[in-house]
Design an enzyme around this catalytic site. Sequence first.
Site, PDB file in Angstrom:
ATOM      1  CG  ASN A 162      -3.504  17.754   8.985  1.00 26.83           C
ATOM      2  OD1 ASN A 162      -4.732  17.773   9.086  1.00 26.83           O
ATOM      3  ND2 ASN A 162      -2.862  18.212   7.928  1.00 26.83           N
ATOM      4  CD1 TRP A 163      -5.913  13.219  13.400  1.00 27.41           C
ATOM      5  CD2 TRP A 163      -8.085  12.958  13.934  1.00 27.41           C
ATOM      6  NE1 TRP A 163      -5.969  12.732  14.679  1.00 27.41           N
ATOM      7  CE2 TRP A 163      -7.287  12.563  15.045  1.00 27.41           C
ATOM      8  CE3 TRP A 163      -9.466  12.878  14.041  1.00 27.41           C
ATOM      9  CZ2 TRP A 163      -7.858  12.093  16.233  1.00 27.41           C
ATOM     10  CZ3 TRP A 163     -10.030  12.416  15.225  1.00 27.41           C
ATOM     11  CH2 TRP A 163      -9.223  12.026  16.304  1.00 27.41           C
ATOM     12  CE  LYS A 164      -2.750  15.621   5.493  1.00 33.97           C
ATOM     13  NZ  LYS A 164      -1.883  15.428   4.339  1.00 33.97           N
TER      14      LYS A 164
ATOM     15  CG  HIS B 271      -1.933  21.352   4.878  1.00 37.06           C
ATOM     16  ND1 HIS B 271      -1.985  20.708   3.672  1.00 37.06           N
ATOM     17  CD2 HIS B 271      -1.289  20.515   5.732  1.00 37.06           C
ATOM     18  CE1 HIS B 271      -1.399  19.514   3.794  1.00 37.06           C
ATOM     19  NE2 HIS B 271      -0.974  19.377   5.040  1.00 37.06           N
TER      20      HIS B 271
ATOM     21  CD  GLU C 121      -3.317  17.737   1.948  1.00 33.25           C
ATOM     22  OE1 GLU C 121      -4.147  17.793   2.867  1.00 33.25           O
ATOM     23  OE2 GLU C 121      -2.433  16.859   1.892  1.00 33.25           O
TER      24      GLU C 121
ATOM     25  CD  GLU D 147       2.940  19.685   6.596  1.00 33.69           C
ATOM     26  OE1 GLU D 147       2.894  18.681   7.300  1.00 33.69           O
ATOM     27  OE2 GLU D 147       1.969  20.121   5.976  1.00 33.69           O
TER      28      GLU D 147
ATOM     29  N   GLY E  36       2.334  12.664   2.160  1.00 30.89           N
ATOM     30  CA  GLY E  36       1.555  11.500   1.741  1.00 30.89           C
ATOM     31  C   GLY E  36       2.239  10.616   0.714  1.00 30.89           C
TER      32      GLY E  36
ATOM     33  CB  SER F 264       6.407  10.878   4.398  1.00 27.23           C
ATOM     34  OG  SER F 264       5.549  10.922   3.273  1.00 27.23           O
TER      35      SER F 264
ATOM     36  N   GLY G 289       0.451  13.547   9.250  1.00 25.59           N
ATOM     37  CA  GLY G 289      -0.824  13.303   8.578  1.00 25.59           C
ATOM     38  C   GLY G 289      -1.237  11.850   8.738  1.00 25.59           C
ATOM     39  N   GLY G 290      -0.931  11.034   7.730  1.00 25.15           N
ATOM     40  CA  GLY G 290      -1.392   9.644   7.687  1.00 25.15           C
ATOM     41  C   GLY G 290      -1.148   8.864   8.970  1.00 25.15           C
TER      42      GLY G 290
HETATM   43  P1  PGA Z   1       1.622  12.988   5.819  1.00 25.94           P
HETATM   44  O1  PGA Z   1       0.922  14.437   5.868  1.00 25.94           O
HETATM   45  O2  PGA Z   1       2.237  12.738   7.195  1.00 25.94           O
HETATM   46  O3  PGA Z   1       0.507  12.022   5.513  1.00 25.94           O
HETATM   47  O4  PGA Z   1       2.673  13.044   4.764  1.00 25.94           O
HETATM   48  C1  PGA Z   1       1.509  15.502   6.545  1.00 25.94           C
HETATM   49  C2  PGA Z   1       0.651  16.738   6.392  1.00 25.94           C
HETATM   50  O5  PGA Z   1       0.120  16.975   5.302  1.00 25.94           O
HETATM   51  O6  PGA Z   1       0.480  17.528   7.347  1.00 25.94           O
END
Ligand code: PGA
Length: 243
Positions: free
Chosen positions: A8-10, A93, A95, A160, A166, A205, A226-227
Amino acid sequence: MRQLIAGNWKMNGLTAGAEALVREVRAGADGLACDLLVCPPFTQIAPVAAILAGSGVALGGQDCHAAEGGAHTGDISAPMLADLGCAHVILGHSERRQNHGETDAAVQAKAWAAARAGLTPIVCVGETEAEREAGRETAVVGGQLAGSLPEDFAGCIAYEPVWAIGTGKTPTEQDVAAMHGFIRRALVERFGQAGTGIRILYGGSVKPDNAARLLRVPEVGGALVGGASLKAADFLAIARAAG
Ligand code: PGA
């Protein structure tokens, strides 16, 4: 069932960087024991699709609108994603639930739309830190599942925990096992036999140094990353820890 490792590149990626990243992912994707998926921001889907053409790496969006088209300024529909070669779409998600006020009902409508367009929805659920501290994590996730999944759901779930996204914090393997077991039981209760085949990803994470232990937990069907998905070497290291 093969595990799915989804990136997930966001809201990250201008064309040059996105292309370099996905070229490296493609080059390292041969011979993996898992399925691989990248979900770039909308603006990078077409250039990334061109690079992934003919590879085994799947492409997905990070959201879609519930309608097929019409007067929805700034939105993107599920058929638009399918048209660019997407096979998946991340929905609900945390977010988006937090920053865009997406309710379970809105996520459910989007999941319908995704399925109608032939996309596999990846529906995200997860509790906040306060909810876990209050012992309400299964109640919260159970409510999100009940409200966000449409009838005949045939996608993936991503568990999640909001407090793990994050932050570098992850739940223990025991906590992941308990939640994934709970989600599996809820899926089977609602969808019967079909509920046994729904992949339940863990997200929050996931890094190369914790991927192996998280991906070994029973009922973990892959990871939503994500990251660490923004560095090809890290994303591929996570994929190599999967089976
Ligand atoms: P993260 O994000 O790996 O940076 O914690 C995961 C996500 O939000 O899908």
